[in-house]
Structures are given as C-alpha cells and as structure tokens.
Scaffold this motif. Structure first.
Motif, PDB file in Angstrom:
ATOM      1  N   ARG A  14       0.999  -0.593   1.131  1.00  0.00           N
ATOM      2  CA  ARG A  14       1.510  -1.595  -0.164  1.00  0.00           C
ATOM      3  C   ARG A  14       3.120  -2.172   0.534  1.00  0.00           C
ATOM      4  N   ASP A  39      -2.834  -3.436  -4.880  1.00  0.00           N
ATOM      5  CA  ASP A  39      -2.997  -2.656  -5.868  1.00  0.00           C
ATOM      6  C   ASP A  39      -3.776  -1.743  -4.770  1.00  0.00           C
ATOM      7  N   LEU A  98      12.713  -6.202 -10.594  1.00  0.00           N
ATOM      8  CA  LEU A  98      11.827  -6.343 -10.644  1.00  0.00           C
ATOM      9  C   LEU A  98      10.782  -5.721  -9.557  1.00  0.00           C
ATOM     10  N   ASN A  99      11.369  -5.705  -8.436  1.00  0.00           N
ATOM     11  CA  ASN A  99      11.370  -5.436  -7.145  1.00  0.00           C
ATOM     12  C   ASN A  99      11.793  -4.460  -6.691  1.00  0.00           C
ATOM     13  N   THR A 158       3.870  -6.040   1.404  1.00  0.00           N
ATOM     14  CA  THR A 158       4.810  -6.793   1.047  1.00  0.00           C
ATOM     15  C   THR A 158       6.147  -7.089   1.682  1.00  0.00           C
ATOM     16  N   ASP A 197       7.584   2.820  -8.147  1.00  0.00           N
ATOM     17  CA  ASP A 197       6.071   2.674  -8.217  1.00  0.00           C
ATOM     18  C   ASP A 197       4.729   3.333  -7.324  1.00  0.00           C
ATOM     19  N   GLU A 253       4.159  -9.670  -4.559  1.00  0.00           N
ATOM     20  CA  GLU A 253       2.624  -9.239  -4.900  1.00  0.00           C
ATOM     21  C   GLU A 253       2.693  -7.692  -5.046  1.00  0.00           C
ATOM     22  N   PRO A 254       2.928  -6.964  -4.698  1.00  0.00           N
ATOM     23  CA  PRO A 254       1.910  -5.283  -4.144  1.00  0.00           C
ATOM     24  C   PRO A 254       0.713  -5.384  -4.772  1.00  0.00           C
ATOM     25  N   GLU A 304      11.534  -1.656  -8.502  1.00  0.00           N
ATOM     26  CA  GLU A 304      10.550  -0.786  -9.778  1.00  0.00           C
ATOM     27  C   GLU A 304       9.118  -1.470  -8.406  1.00  0.00           C
ATOM     28  N   ARG A 305       8.864  -1.997  -8.116  1.00  0.00           N
ATOM     29  CA  ARG A 305       7.968  -2.108  -7.451  1.00  0.00           C
ATOM     30  C   ARG A 305       8.137  -0.886  -6.771  1.00  0.00           C
TER      31      ARG A 305
END
Length: 199
Positions: A87, A80, A130-131, A91, A137, A77-78, A133-134
């Motif tokens: 980041r 923040d 999800l990865n 990760t 971001d 999980e990154p 999307e991370r």
C-alpha cells in the motif's frame, strides 16, 4: 479558452468550473499571479461575477488551492485491499506519477504557498497531516508502536518527500520507480530511528 458565459450552468457548476480554470492556471503560473482580472479573462466572465462567487481574491485562492489539494489526495488515496508495504509503495508511485503529470500545479502548491494567506497555507498543511496519518496507519498495522516520535518523523518526512519530488521528478525527470525506491529507503530509515528515542 472556452467562453463560460455561453454555457448554461447551475451556480454550483459555474463556481466549480471557475475553480477548475484557476487550478489549470497553476500548471504554468504561481498562485500569486492568479488575480481576479486574470481569472475573469481566462474564464471569459466579468470581474464582478467572480466577486459574486468568491467575495475576495483570498477566497478565490483558497477555493483553487483546496481543489488542487483534493485532486492530489484523491489520486494518491491508499488502496485498503493491499497489505501495508504494498500500500505504501503503490501510494508513493501514484503520487510520483501525479507530480510528473501535474508538475506546475504541484510546484505551486509546495513552493508557492509559503508567502500566501494563512488560510491557504492551512489547506496545504492539512494535506500533509492527512498523508502522515495514512503512513501512520500503515506502520502501526505493521506493528510499529504509535509514539510521538513516530508521528513527528512521519509528518517531517512528508515535507521532505515534497521537496524530493520537486528535485527528482520535476527538475531531473527521474524514473518514477527509482524515485519510489529512494523514498521507501528514507522512510524506513526515519521510522527505524524513532525506535531509539524515548518519546
């Protein structure tokens, strides 16, 4: 293996323990090898009890893969509080270390799911989404335009990364720092290329 029948647990705790036993099985075996009989033997419980908790073999597989996937996502999980570049690097390093420590499980997730149940494959695909999307971001925070080309590139790069981790970490036992530098370079190249496409 401990006899789970001798431990008094709530139904939720029992189910979680059975799933964890299945995840541990993936450390040395493929998902296809995990049958109700095998899990019952390893957990020290009756086969009918497993059907009480999972209904079907496919249901058991889905629960096991979901827990394995969630463990990887939690471990990577990154953070923040880090700026985007740091980041991403942090990760990638934690994913690489996770793969090094859980080689069999990661290999089963990436290579052993392809011929499995569609619902199980969907669980793994969700982690890839999800990865991606991370990463999206982080790059949009760096000022990269959010375009269809970028989204396609990042999703494809996640799959590329999985194969790279198998080849470099599991098969060749490369230094995690070397692996991360390689992944960062390929990621930058992919993202840079999207700026030249009219998508």
């Amino acid at each position: 293996m401990p006899d789970l029948r001798r431990v008094r647990l709530t139904p939720e705790e029992r189910r979680a323990q059975l799933i964890a036993t299945g995840v541990n099985f993936l450390a040395e075996h493929s998902l296809d090898e995990l049958t109700m009989d095998v899990l019952a033997q390893r957990a020290g419980v009756s086969r009918p009890l497993l059907f009480h908790y999972f209904d079907t073999r496919q249901g058991m597989h889905l629960a096991v893969v979901t827990m394995a996937r969630d463990s990887l996502l939690l471990a990577s999980e990154p953070r923040d509080e880090l700026e985007p570049r740091a980041r991403i690097r942090d990760t990638l390093l934690r994913i690489t270390e996770f793969v090094s420590q859980h080689q069999g499980t990661f290999h089963s997730l990436v290579r052993g799911i392809a011929s499995g149940d569609p619902a199980v494959r969907r669980v793994v695909d969700e982690s890839r989404d999800l990865n991606a999307e991370r990463l999206l971001d982080a790059f949009t925070e760096l000022g990269t335009p959010d375009t269809p080309a970028l989204r396609i590139a990042l999703r494809s790069w996640v799959s590329f990364t999985e194969e790279t981790l198998i080849s470099l970490v599991i098969d060749r036992d490369e230094d995690p720092q070397v692996v991360v530098r390689f992944l960062e370079a390929t990621l930058d190249g992919v993202v840079s290329a999207t700026g030249e496409l009219p998508l």
